[in-house]
Design an enzyme around this catalytic site. Structure first.
Site, mmCIF file in Angstrom:
data_model
loop_
_atom_site.group_PDB
_atom_site.id
_atom_site.type_symbol
_atom_site.label_atom_id
_atom_site.label_comp_id
_atom_site.label_asym_id
_atom_site.label_seq_id
_atom_site.Cartn_x
_atom_site.Cartn_y
_atom_site.Cartn_z
ATOM 1 N N LYS A 217 0.834 -1.203 0.000
ATOM 2 C CA LYS A 217 0.000 0.000 0.000
ATOM 3 C C LYS A 217 0.878 1.267 0.000
ATOM 4 O O LYS A 217 0.655 2.206 -0.760
ATOM 5 C CB LYS A 217 -0.900 -0.008 1.238
ATOM 6 C CG LYS A 217 -1.624 1.277 1.510
ATOM 7 C CD LYS A 217 -2.674 1.540 0.470
ATOM 8 C CE LYS A 217 -3.197 2.947 0.549
ATOM 9 N NZ LYS A 217 -4.259 3.207 -0.403
ATOM 10 N N CYS A 271 -3.617 10.844 1.041
ATOM 11 C CA CYS A 271 -2.838 9.611 0.884
ATOM 12 C C CYS A 271 -1.440 9.868 0.339
ATOM 13 O O CYS A 271 -0.439 9.557 0.974
ATOM 14 C CB CYS A 271 -3.560 8.667 -0.072
ATOM 15 S SG CYS A 271 -5.253 8.393 0.390
HETATM 16 N N1 SAJ Z 1 -1.377 14.731 -9.208
HETATM 17 C C1 SAJ Z 1 -0.531 15.508 -9.966
HETATM 18 N N2 SAJ Z 1 -0.134 15.039 -11.177
HETATM 19 C C2 SAJ Z 1 -0.547 13.829 -11.658
HETATM 20 C C3 SAJ Z 1 -1.408 13.034 -10.878
HETATM 21 C C4 SAJ Z 1 -1.810 13.501 -9.653
HETATM 22 O O1 SAJ Z 1 -0.134 16.599 -9.572
HETATM 23 O O2 SAJ Z 1 -0.142 13.484 -12.785
HETATM 24 C C5 SAJ Z 1 -1.818 15.211 -7.876
HETATM 25 C C6 SAJ Z 1 -3.313 15.485 -7.800
HETATM 26 O O3 SAJ Z 1 -3.631 16.722 -8.334
HETATM 27 C C7 SAJ Z 1 -3.563 15.396 -6.324
HETATM 28 C C8 SAJ Z 1 -2.565 14.328 -5.876
HETATM 29 O O4 SAJ Z 1 -1.616 14.212 -6.913
HETATM 30 O O5 SAJ Z 1 -3.251 16.625 -5.680
HETATM 31 C C9 SAJ Z 1 -3.179 12.979 -5.596
HETATM 32 O O6 SAJ Z 1 -4.169 12.649 -6.564
HETATM 33 P P1 SAJ Z 1 -4.298 11.186 -7.214
HETATM 34 O O7 SAJ Z 1 -5.406 11.211 -8.182
HETATM 35 O O8 SAJ Z 1 -2.980 10.760 -7.743
HETATM 36 O O9 SAJ Z 1 -4.586 10.207 -5.997
HETATM 37 P P2 SAJ Z 1 -5.633 10.188 -4.758
HETATM 38 O O10 SAJ Z 1 -4.952 10.787 -3.573
HETATM 39 O O11 SAJ Z 1 -6.969 10.689 -5.109
HETATM 40 O O12 SAJ Z 1 -5.758 8.587 -4.545
HETATM 41 C C10 SAJ Z 1 -4.587 7.802 -4.364
HETATM 42 C C11 SAJ Z 1 -4.628 6.613 -5.337
HETATM 43 N N3 SAJ Z 1 -3.327 5.963 -5.364
HETATM 44 C C12 SAJ Z 1 -2.669 5.731 -6.525
HETATM 45 O O13 SAJ Z 1 -3.096 6.070 -7.605
HETATM 46 C C13 SAJ Z 1 -1.359 5.002 -6.407
HETATM 47 C C14 SAJ Z 1 -5.718 5.644 -4.904
HETATM 48 O O14 SAJ Z 1 -5.685 4.466 -5.711
HETATM 49 C C15 SAJ Z 1 -5.509 5.249 -3.438
HETATM 50 O O15 SAJ Z 1 -6.508 4.350 -2.978
HETATM 51 C C16 SAJ Z 1 -5.606 6.511 -2.616
HETATM 52 O O16 SAJ Z 1 -4.524 7.379 -3.020
HETATM 53 C C17 SAJ Z 1 -5.481 6.126 -1.152
HETATM 54 O O17 SAJ Z 1 -6.518 6.087 -0.468
HETATM 55 O O18 SAJ Z 1 -4.371 5.761 -0.710
#
Ligand code: SAJ
Length: 424
Positions: A217, A271
């Site tokens: 995780k 997360c």
């Molecule tokens: N972000 C960027 N650039 C990107 C992708 C994301 O700046 O190319 C930023 C987003 O804007 C945001 C942050 O990262 O601020 C996180 O967003 P996210 O969509 O990557 O993830 P979360 O936090 O919504 O959900 C994550 C997911 N983990 C992964 O994709 C590895 C989800 O599957 C998990 O279940 C969740 O964390 C969790 O609960 O741990």
């Protein structure tokens, strides 16, 4: 008799509530437990306190059918699932106090034959700690397996770790379809937990150890944080050399084995900005890339603040639209949001010159309102402002055509308005 007739879910937050509702929808009796009285009352009324597509209808259905009930304290059950927050403290150290409190709260009602599952994101070794805490509180119980062989036939319970991996906004779909990794503190615990998850998960339920499952995780989110840090670092390098980072990424990603993620104003959510610290804290001498990635992503937020201040100070009479507050697009979640941090900073400095646009929030955040920020919709803001700081790539912003925003001086942190000269 079915092996898992009654399930007690401790923690009715973003993971616990959808999980409880989903299991209840399979006809299993579920007790949802939360220490917060208002949460328990909201769910008992068939309503929800978080925003997630389709969750309201599902909760209303299982509450009215009687398969989901709620309480502030656990009661006897076959399975106990712990889905409580595991935040970091001010020193970026994991705070497991809510896991410990949850274990204490179930200890008194545990009975031989029970299965205890931890779902909360946790540092390596936490699940073994849960097992130890249980037997300290209940020396009459034995954690493990093979009771007949070692004389604990009537006192055995199982303890396992199974992390949630669902994406906010797609929780119900991903709860059913994502693969799960399941690690017991003994192989028999793993097998038992696997049987339980197979009763409501369509994805593969892959067996491993508790410690490996905990690290899996953390690895997923640390991997994403590091990849976003790469993109953010690249955006700062491009900025220095006056090169368009979005074009560089698009072109580099044409390589068949390259997939650079998107830069942004920093990393938010509960997360990805948090979980890497669980690894860094366990192995600070080894987790160097992960540590640096955290620093790079936090640094990006401070750079955007500095860029915005420089632009605003160059235009002393301009109004400024801050477009977006949430931690990512098309959701209403402000947790750890870098956009919110940037907006707070700018409002504290420039007061009502800052016009906040956030189409996904019904009520503006109190602290921004108290600091004197004005809230408007995107059309009003475009007319009222000369500067726009685009912080979140909400669909509403993507729809604004160039003709309507040509007059704006833009800092586009998400690469949404790239059909005009912009800073990143
Ligand atoms: N972000 C960027 N650039 C990107 C992708 C994301 O700046 O190319 C930023 C987003 O804007 C945001 C942050 O990262 O601020 C996180 O967003 P996210 O969509 O990557 O993830 P979360 O936090 O919504 O959900 C994550 C997911 N983990 C992964 O994709 C590895 C989800 O599957 C998990 O279940 C969740 O964390 C969790 O609960 O741990």
């Amino acid at each position: 008799m079915h092996e898992f007739e009654k399930v007690c879910v401790v923690g009715l937050g973003y993971i616990g509530l959808p999980t409880a509702a989903l299991i209840a929808s399979r006809g299993i009796q579920v007790l949802g437990v939360d220490t917060k009285d208002d949460v328990v009352k909201t769910v008992a009324a068939g309503t929800i306190h978080i925003s997630e597509p389709d969750l309201d209808g599902l909760v209303a259905k299982v509450v009215s059918s009687g398969t989901l009930t709620t309480a502030t304290k656990p009661q006897a059950a076959d399975v106990f699932m712990i889905a409580v927050p595991t935040p970091i403290d001010r020193d970026n150290k994991p705070d497991l106090s809510m896991v410990r409190a949850a274990v204490d709260s179930i200890a008194d009602v545990l009975a031989p034959g029970n299965l205890v599952i931890l779902e909360s994101t946790s540092p390596i070794g936490t699940t073994e700690g849960v097992a130890t805490q249980i037997v300290e509180r209940r020396p009459d119980l034995h954690v493990g397996s093979n009771g007949k062989a070692n004389g604990h036939a009537n006192a055995t319970i199982n303890v396992a770790y199974c992390p949630e991996r669902v994406l906010p906004g797609r929780i119900l779909t991903e709860l059913i379809n994502n693969d799960r990794c399941i690690g017991g503190v003994t192989p028999a615990c793993t097998r038992r937990a696997q049987r339980f998850y197979k009763s409501f998960v369509r994805g593969a339920c892959v067996a491993t150890t508790a410690r490996a499952a905990e690290l899996v995780k953390l690895t997923e989110n640390a991997y994403r944080d590091t990849n976003i840090a790469f993109a953010n670092e690249l955006s700062m390098i491009c900025d220095r050399f006056d090169i368009n980072v979005w074009e560089v990424i698009d072109l580099a990603n044409r390589h068949p084995r390259v997939n650079v993620l998107r830069p942004g104003p920093g990393v938010g959510g509960h997360c990805i900005a948090v979980d890497p610290w669980f690894i860094i804290d366990s192995a600070p001498d080894l987790a160097r890339v992960m540590r640096t990635s955290r620093d790079v992503n936090n640094d990006k937020t401070h750079r955007i603040i500095a860029q915005a201040e420089a632009l605003i100070d160059d235009h002393p009479y301009a109004n400024i639209a801050c477009c977006g507050l949430t931690f990512k697009a098309n959701i209403d979640d402000l947790r750890e949001s870098p956009a919110m941090e940037i907006a707070q900073h700018l409002v504290a400095k420039y007061g009502s010159r800052i016009k906040i646009v956030e189409p996904n929030l019904r009520n503006p955040p109190r602290d921004l309102a108290d600091l004197g920020a004005e809230f408007m919709d995107i059309d009003e803001a475009i007319h009222a402002c000369e500067i726009a700081i685009l912080l979140v790539d909400h669909d509403e912003f993507k729809l604004v055509p160039l003709a309507e925003r040509r007059h704006l001086d833009v800092i586009d942190t998400r690469g949404v308005w790239q059909d005009m000269p912009a800073r990143t």
